[in-house]
Scaffold this motif. Structure first.
Motif, short mmCIF file in Angstrom:
data_model
loop_
_atom_site.label_atom_id
_atom_site.label_comp_id
_atom_site.label_asym_id
_atom_site.label_seq_id
_atom_site.Cartn_x
_atom_site.Cartn_y
_atom_site.Cartn_z
N ARG A 105 103.16 54.71 25.34
CA ARG A 105 101.70 54.63 25.34
C ARG A 105 101.21 54.75 23.89
O ARG A 105 101.39 55.78 23.25
N LEU A 148 98.05 54.65 21.35
CA LEU A 148 96.60 54.76 21.18
C LEU A 148 96.23 54.16 19.84
O LEU A 148 96.72 54.59 18.80
N VAL A 182 93.39 53.95 17.37
CA VAL A 182 92.12 54.62 17.05
C VAL A 182 91.33 53.75 16.07
O VAL A 182 91.85 53.27 15.07
N SER A 235 90.03 50.78 16.77
CA SER A 235 90.88 49.61 16.98
C SER A 235 90.34 48.32 16.41
O SER A 235 91.11 47.40 16.12
N ILE A 240 96.19 51.51 24.33
CA ILE A 240 94.87 52.08 24.63
C ILE A 240 94.01 51.86 23.40
O ILE A 240 94.28 52.42 22.33
N ALA A 275 90.66 52.40 21.31
CA ALA A 275 89.55 53.35 21.22
C ALA A 275 88.67 52.97 20.04
O ALA A 275 89.13 52.98 18.89
N LEU A 322 89.76 61.97 22.41
CA LEU A 322 90.58 60.76 22.45
C LEU A 322 91.59 60.83 23.59
O LEU A 322 92.08 61.90 23.93
N PRO A 323 91.94 59.68 24.17
CA PRO A 323 92.91 59.66 25.27
C PRO A 323 94.29 60.13 24.81
O PRO A 323 94.66 59.99 23.64
N SER A 352 98.37 60.06 24.40
CA SER A 352 99.29 58.96 24.13
C SER A 352 100.61 59.54 23.64
O SER A 352 100.73 60.74 23.38
N ALA A 365 99.98 57.63 18.31
CA ALA A 365 98.61 57.28 17.92
C ALA A 365 98.68 56.57 16.57
O ALA A 365 99.30 57.08 15.63
N SER A 381 94.69 65.01 20.22
CA SER A 381 94.88 64.16 21.39
C SER A 381 96.25 64.35 22.02
O SER A 381 96.49 63.91 23.14
#
Length: 221
Positions: A47, A49, A51, A53, A76, A78, A111-112, A114, A117, A141
């Motif tokens: 996963r 993320l 940041v 993006s 993901i 963000a 933040l989600p 992950s 990141a 996160s």
């Protein structure tokens, strides 16, 4: 690019221009080492993320490179801009990359979670305090590894910022932002200091081509 009042058509043109610059400068490759190290300890897709993006071009390129090596990735995105998140998700969909988007201000919102990141060429847009806040939020996160690439302040970088955007994009926003960004960049020592203040002790900052640098932090190091 950071102005919320920016015309959507101008914003979209600027995102496309930045994607071209990122592609010819191989901006995604600096994140591959951290990705491989995280993937080695997992038996499922990583996963990732992304940041701030933007249009997601760098993260999608990372996912495509990973797929060629047999590494599964779920992205993901963000970003505080709904337009950017939409563009990123559309780009991932077109490339067959599994992804979802979250509209969030990385300096203010949670933040989600992950495994890895990444944050690419964004930190220099912030004040010193803002950069520390962003890095601290990324650390909070819960990612196992963080990879942050950014411009490295130098005379050659400023010269390239004046020349290259005018060769690859018609976006006046990119023409202006490129020079301002090169002037606002930090050096390696300064970036390491920002990471230390954000609680990322043990971070490593290495130079990368062209006139850039990459900070890597692993939880527990």
């Amino acid at each position: 690019m950071d102005d919320p009042a920016l015309d959507p058509a101008e914003h979209a043109l600027a995102l496309r221009g930045l994607a071209r610059i990122n592609r010819i400068s191989f901006a995604s490759r600096v994140h591959m080492g951290p990705l491989r190290s995280v993937a080695a300890g997992l038996d499922r897709p990583v996963r990732v993320l992304d940041v701030a993006s933007g249009s997601g071009d760098i993260a999608v390129s990372v996912a495509s490179r990973a797929a060629a090596e047999g590494i599964g990735v779920e992205l993901i995105f963000a970003d505080r801009s709904p337009l950017a998140v939409g563009a990123a998700c559309g780009r991932a969909r077109d490339r067959g990359v599994v992804a979802r988007g979250v509209v969030v201000d990385a300096l203010a919102g949670e933040l989600p979670a992950s495994d890895l990141a990444i944050c690419s060429l964004f930190l220099h847009h912030l004040t010193e305090e803002g950069a520390v806040c962003l890095l601290a939020n990324i650390r909070a996160s819960g990612a196992v590894c963080v990879s942050v690439s950014d411009l490295r302040r130098c005379a050659v970088g400023t010269a390239l910022a004046r020349l290259v955007p005018r060769l690859v994009t018609r976006s006046r926003v990119v023409h202006t932002d490129a020079v301002l960004s090169a002037r606002a960049a930090w050096n390696r020592r300064e970036l390491a200091g920002l990471a230390e203040r954000a609680g990322m002790s043990g971070s490593r900052v290495r130079p990368s081509f062209p006139c850039r640098m990459t900070l890597v932090w692993r939880r527990g190091d």
